[in-house]
Design a protein around this motif. Structure first.
Motif, PDB file in Angstrom:
ATOM      1  N   UNK A  67      -3.374   5.477  -2.640  1.00  0.00           N
ATOM      2  CA  UNK A  67      -2.307   5.150  -1.683  1.00  0.00           C
ATOM      3  C   UNK A  67      -1.533   6.381  -1.237  1.00  0.00           C
ATOM      4  N   UNK A 119      -8.848   3.471 -20.045  1.00  0.00           N
ATOM      5  CA  UNK A 119      -8.425   4.856 -20.229  1.00  0.00           C
ATOM      6  C   UNK A 119      -7.222   4.975 -21.155  1.00  0.00           C
ATOM      7  N   UNK A 150     -11.664  14.071 -11.518  1.00  0.00           N
ATOM      8  CA  UNK A 150     -10.793  14.111 -10.338  1.00  0.00           C
ATOM      9  C   UNK A 150      -9.380  13.621 -10.700  1.00  0.00           C
ATOM     10  N   UNK A 151      -9.318  12.623 -11.564  1.00  0.00           N
ATOM     11  CA  UNK A 151      -8.028  12.083 -11.987  1.00  0.00           C
ATOM     12  C   UNK A 151      -7.287  13.117 -12.836  1.00  0.00           C
ATOM     13  N   UNK A 169     -11.547  -0.171 -15.864  1.00  0.00           N
ATOM     14  CA  UNK A 169     -11.649   1.221 -16.349  1.00  0.00           C
ATOM     15  C   UNK A 169     -10.269   1.828 -16.518  1.00  0.00           C
ATOM     16  N   UNK A 170      -9.378   1.429 -15.621  1.00  0.00           N
ATOM     17  CA  UNK A 170      -8.011   1.950 -15.662  1.00  0.00           C
ATOM     18  C   UNK A 170      -7.341   1.586 -16.998  1.00  0.00           C
ATOM     19  N   UNK A 198      -9.912   1.643  -9.563  1.00  0.00           N
ATOM     20  CA  UNK A 198      -9.294   2.132 -10.793  1.00  0.00           C
ATOM     21  C   UNK A 198      -8.083   3.028 -10.576  1.00  0.00           C
ATOM     22  N   UNK A 252     -11.788  10.156 -15.189  1.00  0.00           N
ATOM     23  CA  UNK A 252     -12.657  11.024 -14.391  1.00  0.00           C
ATOM     24  C   UNK A 252     -12.017  12.397 -14.147  1.00  0.00           C
ATOM     25  N   UNK A 274     -11.089   9.419  -5.487  1.00  0.00           N
ATOM     26  CA  UNK A 274     -10.447   8.451  -6.379  1.00  0.00           C
ATOM     27  C   UNK A 274     -10.934   7.041  -6.074  1.00  0.00           C
ATOM     28  N   UNK A 282       9.686   4.506   1.004  1.00  0.00           N
ATOM     29  CA  UNK A 282       8.721   3.774   0.174  1.00  0.00           C
ATOM     30  C   UNK A 282       7.576   4.676  -0.288  1.00  0.00           C
ATOM     31  N   UNK A 283       7.315   5.738   0.476  1.00  0.00           N
ATOM     32  CA  UNK A 283       6.279   6.691   0.053  1.00  0.00           C
ATOM     33  C   UNK A 283       6.879   7.838  -0.772  1.00  0.00           C
ATOM     34  N   UNK A 325       0.825  -1.219   0.000  1.00  0.00           N
ATOM     35  CA  UNK A 325       0.000   0.000   0.000  1.00  0.00           C
ATOM     36  C   UNK A 325       0.858   1.267   0.000  1.00  0.00           C
ATOM     37  N   UNK A 326       2.159   1.090  -0.102  1.00  0.00           N
ATOM     38  CA  UNK A 326       3.001   2.281  -0.276  1.00  0.00           C
ATOM     39  C   UNK A 326       2.945   2.679  -1.751  1.00  0.00           C
ATOM     40  N   UNK A 327       3.653   3.746  -2.060  1.00  0.00           N
ATOM     41  CA  UNK A 327       3.619   4.195  -3.458  1.00  0.00           C
ATOM     42  C   UNK A 327       4.690   3.506  -4.304  1.00  0.00           C
ATOM     43  N   UNK A 328       5.330   2.487  -3.729  1.00  0.00           N
ATOM     44  CA  UNK A 328       6.311   1.721  -4.511  1.00  0.00           C
ATOM     45  C   UNK A 328       5.583   0.963  -5.613  1.00  0.00           C
ATOM     46  N   UNK A 329       6.135   1.017  -6.799  1.00  0.00           N
ATOM     47  CA  UNK A 329       5.548   0.268  -7.909  1.00  0.00           C
ATOM     48  C   UNK A 329       6.003  -1.195  -7.808  1.00  0.00           C
ATOM     49  N   UNK A 382       0.058  17.002 -10.441  1.00  0.00           N
ATOM     50  CA  UNK A 382       1.305  16.238 -10.384  1.00  0.00           C
ATOM     51  C   UNK A 382       2.252  16.610 -11.522  1.00  0.00           C
ATOM     52  N   UNK A 420      -5.885  15.765 -10.610  1.00  0.00           N
ATOM     53  CA  UNK A 420      -4.705  15.281  -9.894  1.00  0.00           C
ATOM     54  C   UNK A 420      -3.500  15.207 -10.824  1.00  0.00           C
ATOM     55  N   UNK A 421      -3.764  14.759 -12.041  1.00  0.00           N
ATOM     56  CA  UNK A 421      -2.683  14.647 -13.028  1.00  0.00           C
ATOM     57  C   UNK A 421      -2.109  16.028 -13.331  1.00  0.00           C
ATOM     58  N   UNK A 453      -6.566  -4.378 -11.248  1.00  0.00           N
ATOM     59  CA  UNK A 453      -7.116  -3.480 -12.272  1.00  0.00           C
ATOM     60  C   UNK A 453      -6.025  -2.920 -13.186  1.00  0.00           C
TER      61      UNK A 453
END
Lengths: 557, 315
Positions: free
Chosen positions: B80, A346, A533-534, A342-343, B74, A531, B70, B108-109, A133-137, A541, A537-538, A279
């Motif tokens: 996260x 897109x 909201x996405x 959906x992801x 999706x 969406x 969000x 990691x974040x 659940x971290x942002x690590x891919x 970022x 956010x994009x 997803x």
């Protein structure tokens, strides 16, 4: 401030302030410290964490000490065994073989096993959820684990470096031989670590993990045995691996390197896909990898074919390997989950050409089926082209074994079997999915059972029938690819071959047509807008670059 | 509580089916910024399943959930970045100390350089772990581990916190500390979804609660609102000067009074009706000439409400 780094920085500053004028050494140390802190930010977090853990772990310490002790024992033992000959005889090879055996165990057993355990332990210790659940891919997680394996390898290599230098001083081996031995072992260990990580992602069930662990350890021990034998052979008899090498050496090295790189990439993306959120698009990178692998394979086969004076055997080898490869990949691709998230929607290709050429890379069992058909068809076309080119250059007078007809028949019938079996399997899987959940493993098993039925049922009937038992081949065995293709090579059965040539591709085409409605349904899915909201956010970022002057006469805003 | 227009957490007709079992069945609710939202239910009610879906660790069979707008299905990567999840277990790494543990998760974040150092420092200060920076986490007490776990959850300064049984197994002091931390986080504008079996504590900090049982949402609202909704009868006490006999007759004649019991000047009885009805009863008592010196109705606690809503089927 409560952190190590800051404390270190403060200490450096204090130390510098302690002297009346900051010395050059202190300033240099401070700069190095700042650089290392900064460099640490670029390292993979998992690599940083696991290196910290490894340096404190008893497993690492014990292995490290054992390797040191073993190399010391080997040094003393072998030198004692060589005796006075050490002064006049070239005994470096003997010692290198022993050192290699010491090095091979941590590299070919301990490091890959640690890589496997590292990921399975995350699940056992309940840290996997926290990590995911971290942002690590996912690719960062996999590369972090691989990086950790490489760090361990580096330590073991560093232990053995003085020993290897000693073997060179004893004469009998040259530097390129030692370097190639170590380089091969490094990549061997890295490859095994990648396999270990991939195996660790296959299941979350404890009993299955234990089963895989036992199999993996056995395999690693076998690899260790092979490694020791290979190291022994190289150290004793190789002496100079580069001495007298011709172009064949580099071609073989190129083939090995290409195969290694493409299979490594495939395993890497597969492992990353296994731990990716459902997803996400997990299939496209794998498919791209398969295409690259096929291109590399075809390229090398073409090189061998050209250097081998356009011999038909090479074309036959190419289509057999490619056929097996695409059947195996087809069982996995057609086992994918239906429906696009959906992801994924897109990012679907929008243009006409994009949809025409890239839709086969979209996730989904039906596009996967078409992807396999497209690639096997391409292999058949390339094979046909190679045969035609060979015939033209030889003036059509080539005889011998295999004949052009046999190779062409094999290609067409092989294509039919792949398309037919995968298509029937896909139809069964799709039907079952309407009434029950079919996992990827279950889908692959369905393909396997179908193939076994194709082999086994005719064989059983033939064995039980008094009339057919003695016959070499009957059309009852038309579902058996191996017997049928072998029958083509028996010679003098053109009539049978013609029947097979009509029936098998014909049935395969019918199966393809039966699958066509669901293929079209999958292909008709079009891109969906993200969406709002996405998009917001994009934009936050990755804000668009500020509008600057478009030409030298533009005034800045 | 800061009530913004858009919810930070939104569950929309969420379903999760495991084989034949419907673990989460059409659950919908919203949590806003600055709100502490209690999520209560018996074991196996579906709390952890819904929280795992929100944390992008599981996928809904139908419906969707949103964090800061969000979708968890999706856009899990965007979710996260905004979410801190504290599960009901503590994931430990061997041979790692408190600082290294937080440092790993900060990295990691995606926190780097001074930003990472500052985040670790702030978290350690907030969770009172400054003095334990170099202590191996295997050697921490349960309370310290929970604080560290909370620290890990908030290391990247998420706007939403999901805490699954954070107070389980803690001693009273550690519980109080944890409660204070949660209150401070809510004051800082974070939306907090918290599940707990310690309902008395939850009642003190939760602005609203949702009660779930067998995957279905039974009630959503503040404790008072849910109490009012479920409370058809309350226990009332009336003490009057002198007229005890007349009070007995007066109360006995009413339709909304049950289980009357008079001892001396004190009458204890069950009263049917809500708060308005209680106020009316007091007014009528005074108008009837009774010298009322004590009047009170015993309201239901969150535990009573929970037991009532779940009809006592607590496992």
């Amino acid at each position: 401030m409560t952190t190590d780094a800051v404390t270190t920085e403060e200490q450096s500053v204090d130390a510098a302030a302690g002297t009346m004028a900051p010395s050059r050494a202190a300033a240099l140390w401070s700069a190095i410290d700042r650089f290392l802190n900064h460099a640490g930010d670029w390292l993979n977090p998992i690599l940083v964490k696991e290196t910290r853990q490894a340096l404190k772990s008893s497993q690492f310490t014990i292995t490290f000490v054992l390797v040191l002790a073993a190399s010391w024992v080997v040094t003393v033992g072998v030198v004692a065994a060589i005796g006075p000959r050490i002064f006049y005889s070239a005994e470096g090879g003997t010692l290198l073989a022993w050192y290699y055996a010491v090095l091979a165990f941590p590299l070919l057993v301990v490091v890959p096993l640690s890589a496997f355990r590292s990921l399975t332990a995350e699940r056992e210790d309940n840290t996997y959820d926290l990590l995911s659940i971290t942002t690590l891919k996912p690719w960062q997680i996999i590369s972090g684990k691989l990086g950790s394996s490489m760090a361990q390898m580096a330590v073991y290599f560093s232990v053995m470096t003085p020993c290897l230098a000693f073997t060179y001083l004893l004469r009998g081996v040259d530097v390129p031989t030692i370097a190639i031995l170590l380089l091969y072992t490094f990549f061997w260990s890295l490859g095994l670590s990648m396999v270990g990580i991939l195996l660790a992602t296959l299941t979350t069930q404890r009993f299955a993990q234990v089963f895989i662990l036992v199999g993996f350890v056995s395999w690693l021990l076998f690899m260790f045995y092979c490694g020791v034998m290979w190291g022994y052979g190289t150290a004793y008899y190789g002496r100079s691996m580069l001495g007298g090498v011709g172009s064949g050496f580099w071609i073989v090295l190129g083939v090995i390197a290409t195969s290694y790189a493409t299979f490594f990439a495939l395993a890497f993306f597969a492992a990353a896909g296994m731990i990716t959120f459902t997803s996400e698009n997990r299939s496209t990178p794998l498919r791209a990898c398969m295409v690259v692998q096929q291109a590399a394979f075809v390229g090398w086969m073409a090189a061998v074919w050209i250097s081998g004076n356009f011999r038909l055997e090479f074309v036959l080898v190419m289509i057999i390997f490619a056929g097996l490869y695409w059947y195996v990949m087809g069982t996995l691709l057609t086992a994918e989950r239906p429906g696009l998230s959906q992801r994924v929607r897109r990012r679907l290709p929008q243009s006409f050409f994009g949809r025409m050429f890239l839709s086969w890379f979209n996730p989904g069992p039906n596009s996967g089926y078409m992807f396999v058909i497209a690639n096997t068809t391409l292999i058949v076309v390339l094979g046909m082209f190679a045969i035609a080119f060979g015939e033209i250059t030889s003036g059509g007078g080539r005889g011998g074994n295999p004949t052009v007809e046999e190779v062409v028949d094999t290609m067409v019938i092989g294509w039919g079997y792949i398309v037919g079996y995968l298509g029937i399997g896909l139809l069964i899987i799709s039907a079952l999915r309407r009434i029950a959940k079919v996992t990827m493993l279950a889908a692959v098993l369905i393909h396997l059972l179908l193939l076994l039925a194709g082999f086994g049922i005719p064989y059983a009937v033939k064995s039980m029938s008094i009339e057919l038992r003695e016959a070499d081949y009957s059309f009852l065995q038309i579902t058996d690819p191996i017997f049928s293709i072998r029958h083509i090579f028996d010679g003098g059965v053109r009539g049978d071959a013609n029947v097979l040539l009509i029936l098998i591709p014909g049935v395969a085409t019918c199966v393809l047509l039966l699958n066509m409605p669901q293929i079209i349904r999958e292909l008709r899915v079009v891109r969906e807008a993200a969406p709002t909201r996405v998009l917001q956010d994009e934009a936050e970022l990755h804000p668009p670059p500020e509008a600057g002057p478009q030409n030298p006469w533009d005034e800045p805003a | 509580m800061i009530r913004t227009t858009s919810p930070q957490i939104e569950l929309s007709h969420l379903h999760r089916v495991f084989d034949q079992a419907h673990a989460v069945n059409d659950v919908s609710f919203e949590v806003y910024a600055g709100e502490v939202f209690g999520y209560i239910g018996p074991n196996g009610a579906g709390k952890t399943t819904s929280m795992r879906i929100l944390a992008t660790l599981d996928e809904p069979t139908a419906g969707d959930a949103y964090i800061d707008g969000f979708s968890v299905v999706d856009d899990p990567d965007r979710v996260r970045r905004r979410l801190g999840f504290m599960p009901d277990y503590f994931g430990t790494y061997q041979n790692v100390n408190v600082y290294e543990y937080l440092d790993f998760f900060a990295r990691a974040y995606g926190l780097a350089g001074q930003e990472r150092l500052r985040a670790i420092g702030e978290v350690m200060e907030f969770t009172l772990l400054d003095s334990l920076a170099h202590k191996p986490i295997d050697g921490l007490s349960k309370g310290m581990k929970q604080r560290l776990c909370l620290g890990r959850t908030m290391i990247h300064n998420p706007s939403v916190l999901i805490l699954d049984e954070p107070a389980a197994g803690l001693d009273p002091r550690a519980r109080i500390e944890l409660r204070e931390m949660i209150e401070r986080l809510a004051e800082a504008g974070k939306a907090i979804l918290i599940s707990s079996h310690i309902l008395t504590e939850l009642a003190e900090i939760a602005d609203r609660v949702a009660i779930i049982e067998q995957g279905r949402l039974l009630a959503v609202g503040s404790v008072a609102e849910i109490s009012a909704g479920v409370q058809s009868r309350s226990t009332a006490r009336v003490r009057v000067l002198r007229d005890a006999d007349r009070l007995r007759q007066w109360l006995a004649a009413r339709d909304d009074i049950f289980d009357l019991n008079i001892t001396g000047e004190l009458a204890v009885f069950t009263h049917a009706g809500g708060r308005e009805s209680e106020a009316r009863l007091l007014r009528e008592l005074i108008e009837a000439g009774f010298s009322v010196i004590e009047f009170g109705a015993q309201h239901k606690s969150l535990e009573d409400v929970f037991l009532h809503v779940t009809e006592g089927r607590v496992q």
